[in-house]
Design a protein around this motif. Sequence first.
Motif, PDB file in Angstrom:
ATOM      1  N   GLN A 148       0.819  -1.215   0.000  1.00 56.49           N
ATOM      2  CA  GLN A 148       0.000   0.000   0.000  1.00 56.49           C
ATOM      3  C   GLN A 148       0.857   1.270   0.000  1.00 56.49           C
ATOM      4  OE1 GLN A 148      -0.839  -2.718   2.208  1.00 56.49           O
ATOM      5  NE2 GLN A 148      -2.139  -3.294   0.452  1.00 56.49           N
ATOM      6  N   GLY A 149       2.171   1.092  -0.056  1.00 55.56           N
ATOM      7  CA  GLY A 149       3.060   2.228  -0.089  1.00 55.56           C
ATOM      8  C   GLY A 149       3.410   2.799   1.269  1.00 55.56           C
ATOM      9  N   GLN A 150       3.025   2.110   2.350  1.00 50.12           N
ATOM     10  CA  GLN A 150       3.321   2.582   3.691  1.00 50.12           C
ATOM     11  C   GLN A 150       4.668   2.037   4.172  1.00 50.12           C
ATOM     12  OE1 GLN A 150       1.333   4.860   5.317  1.00 50.12           O
ATOM     13  NE2 GLN A 150       0.343   4.851   3.298  1.00 50.12           N
ATOM     14  N   PRO A 151       5.516   2.878   4.752  1.00 51.44           N
ATOM     15  CA  PRO A 151       6.811   2.397   5.242  1.00 51.44           C
ATOM     16  C   PRO A 151       6.642   1.456   6.427  1.00 51.44           C
ATOM     17  CG  PRO A 151       6.453   4.670   5.910  1.00 51.44           C
ATOM     18  CD  PRO A 151       5.332   4.325   4.979  1.00 51.44           C
ATOM     19  N   TYR A 152       7.399   0.344   6.412  1.00 48.56           N
ATOM     20  CA  TYR A 152       7.334  -0.590   7.537  1.00 48.56           C
ATOM     21  C   TYR A 152       8.675  -0.788   8.222  1.00 48.56           C
ATOM     22  CZ  TYR A 152       9.032  -4.269   4.331  1.00 48.56           C
ATOM     23  OH  TYR A 152       9.769  -5.020   3.440  1.00 48.56           O
ATOM     24  N   THR A 153       9.745  -0.303   7.618  1.00 50.82           N
ATOM     25  CA  THR A 153      11.032  -0.292   8.325  1.00 50.82           C
ATOM     26  C   THR A 153      11.959   0.712   7.676  1.00 50.82           C
ATOM     27  OG1 THR A 153      12.763  -1.686   9.288  1.00 50.82           O
ATOM     28  CG2 THR A 153      12.251  -2.052   6.974  1.00 50.82           C
ATOM     29  N   GLU A 154      12.934   1.140   8.452  1.00 46.98           N
ATOM     30  CA  GLU A 154      13.935   2.075   7.969  1.00 46.98           C
ATOM     31  C   GLU A 154      15.299   1.597   8.439  1.00 46.98           C
ATOM     32  OE1 GLU A 154      13.192   6.566   7.869  1.00 46.98           O
ATOM     33  OE2 GLU A 154      14.627   6.364   9.535  1.00 46.98           O
ATOM     34  N   LEU A 155      16.253   1.547   7.521  1.00 48.16           N
ATOM     35  CA  LEU A 155      17.619   1.150   7.833  1.00 48.16           C
ATOM     36  C   LEU A 155      18.502   2.387   7.737  1.00 48.16           C
ATOM     37  CD1 LEU A 155      16.153  -1.463   6.563  1.00 48.16           C
ATOM     38  CD2 LEU A 155      18.460  -2.315   6.184  1.00 48.16           C
ATOM     39  N   SER A 156      19.170   2.715   8.820  1.00 43.22           N
ATOM     40  CA  SER A 156      20.060   3.869   8.861  1.00 43.22           C
ATOM     41  C   SER A 156      21.504   3.392   8.836  1.00 43.22           C
ATOM     42  CB  SER A 156      19.799   4.701  10.123  1.00 43.22           C
ATOM     43  OG  SER A 156      18.482   5.231  10.103  1.00 43.22           O
ATOM     44  N   ILE A 157      22.260   3.849   7.839  1.00 41.50           N
ATOM     45  CA  ILE A 157      23.635   3.401   7.653  1.00 41.50           C
ATOM     46  C   ILE A 157      24.563   4.602   7.815  1.00 41.50           C
ATOM     47  CG2 ILE A 157      25.267   2.298   6.093  1.00 41.50           C
ATOM     48  CD1 ILE A 157      21.664   1.812   5.300  1.00 41.50           C
ATOM     49  N   PRO A 158      25.190   4.767   8.983  1.00 42.61           N
ATOM     50  CA  PRO A 158      26.077   5.908   9.196  1.00 42.61           C
ATOM     51  C   PRO A 158      27.347   5.793   8.355  1.00 42.61           C
ATOM     52  CG  PRO A 158      26.200   4.405  11.048  1.00 42.61           C
ATOM     53  CD  PRO A 158      25.112   3.889  10.165  1.00 42.61           C
ATOM     54  N   SER A 159      28.052   6.906   8.219  1.00 37.50           N
ATOM     55  CA  SER A 159      29.215   6.940   7.328  1.00 37.50           C
ATOM     56  C   SER A 159      30.321   5.979   7.765  1.00 37.50           C
ATOM     57  CB  SER A 159      29.764   8.360   7.234  1.00 37.50           C
ATOM     58  OG  SER A 159      30.182   8.827   8.503  1.00 37.50           O
ATOM     59  N   GLU A 160      30.418   5.699   9.071  1.00 40.13           N
ATOM     60  CA  GLU A 160      31.478   4.781   9.501  1.00 40.13           C
ATOM     61  C   GLU A 160      31.258   3.357   8.997  1.00 40.13           C
ATOM     62  OE1 GLU A 160      29.038   5.709  13.328  1.00 40.13           O
ATOM     63  OE2 GLU A 160      29.719   6.772  11.526  1.00 40.13           O
ATOM     64  N   LEU A 161      30.054   3.047   8.503  1.00 43.95           N
ATOM     65  CA  LEU A 161      29.810   1.738   7.903  1.00 43.95           C
ATOM     66  C   LEU A 161      30.131   1.731   6.422  1.00 43.95           C
ATOM     67  CD1 LEU A 161      28.358   1.332  10.639  1.00 43.95           C
ATOM     68  CD2 LEU A 161      26.587   0.064   9.400  1.00 43.95           C
ATOM     69  N   TYR A 162      29.737   2.780   5.683  1.00 44.92           N
ATOM     70  CA  TYR A 162      29.944   2.746   4.234  1.00 44.92           C
ATOM     71  C   TYR A 162      31.284   3.328   3.793  1.00 44.92           C
ATOM     72  CZ  TYR A 162      28.130   7.627   4.044  1.00 44.92           C
ATOM     73  OH  TYR A 162      27.907   8.971   4.202  1.00 44.92           O
ATOM     74  N   LEU A 163      31.978   4.041   4.682  1.00 44.64           N
ATOM     75  CA  LEU A 163      33.345   4.470   4.400  1.00 44.64           C
ATOM     76  C   LEU A 163      34.292   3.412   4.961  1.00 44.64           C
ATOM     77  CD1 LEU A 163      33.154   8.262   5.292  1.00 44.64           C
ATOM     78  CD2 LEU A 163      33.403   7.292   3.010  1.00 44.64           C
ATOM     79  N   CYS A 164      34.935   2.659   4.088  1.00 42.35           N
ATOM     80  CA  CYS A 164      35.694   1.487   4.508  1.00 42.35           C
ATOM     81  C   CYS A 164      37.171   1.634   4.163  1.00 42.35           C
ATOM     82  CB  CYS A 164      35.143   0.229   3.824  1.00 42.35           C
ATOM     83  SG  CYS A 164      33.435  -0.141   4.262  1.00 42.35           S
TER      84      CYS A 164
END
Length: 386
Positions: free
Chosen positions: A291-307
């Motif tokens: 129905q287009g309603q959000p059911y979860t949100e994943l937050s990925i801070p920079s210390e995870l994607y900057l490797c």
Amino acid sequence: MSRNDAPGLVIEMSRGPFQNNGATPWYCILGVGSPAQQLYFCFDTGSNFNWLTSSLCGEGECQHYAGHQFQIDASNSFEWISQTTRKVSFGPWGDMQAALGSDVLTIDEANGLALRSGILLSSRYDSSEFAELDWDGGIGLGSSQTDSSGSASQNTSLRCYQQQATTGEEFDFFLQLIQAGLVSQDKPYMSFVTEKDRAYVGFGVLEQSYSRSLEYVFLPWACYQPEASYLWTTANASIGLKGEAAVGSKLFFALDSGSSQFKGDYAVLSSLFKLTQQSHKTVVITLHDEQGQPYTELSIPSELYLCEIEAGQDAGETLAQFNALEGAEGILLVGSVLMDHLYTVYEYQVDEQQNLSPLGIWIFNKPDGPKILSNQQSAPADIFNR
């Protein structure tokens, strides 16, 4: 042995250096052939075939960081299925030239359990990306596994192999574990644990320390496209920087244990790479229901994607792990960059003929890790009570 008596299987993982080639640094050691040759394998939820670097490679060919080759002539149990060399697509990585054989995989953790399996044996890598590979081959854990061979197209930018209805061409590792009585068809789970003190892939086994967790969500499987139906994808994802408009929406989202980086849709990933270079803000993935309603949100801070790149040509640099792929419109995949900070369980459903089809993926926040998932459920995940 009844179905519920099957013990399940735990295979320990080791970690190689993180390299900037988009492949996971995690691998398991399995024996191949008779006598067993110890080789490094990735258990790969982003492919539908088994493959291995082999002695078919000519001098100077198939160079890769792990450095091992399966010596075909040294195995008394090896059998050819087809010696015809064929091209196997690894998408943007390039191609692999390989022939098809069959041999015994020995799993020490299962007290010497041996499974005969089809294996594509490389004779050449047509890409420089393989040079930084921390493993010698892969075991495909596609979302569907059946007794009869599938028919996936090679016209995709992702890791795929066109299976044929050839006797002995058996790539379905998880299905073989069920048929061997090692994994219960009532517990059709594959789980990935990467903790500081231990790392493993679990088949028919759940990590009980998460049995009381309320910080989890279930991602229902949905088919990205017919030629890539082996991927573990869920629908209706959007991605962008925290507090800003989404960069991409209506994406299929996949957790791919063979990968490391965020990769996929060229326009979306190109934009994310540029934006994170400028601000290093938290990246947010939002999943929506039908129905287009959000059911979860994943937050990925920079210390995870900057490797930090630990080996290879970019060693010593710290780089954002966003990789735009040509021909991957509408999909967003990620591997160890995110999975190392979650507990991940892939769940099948099993029909009366023991064919496997995907239900979806469970993901849990780690107790002492970053709070990636926004969810706080009212009761523990029901997979622990079945």
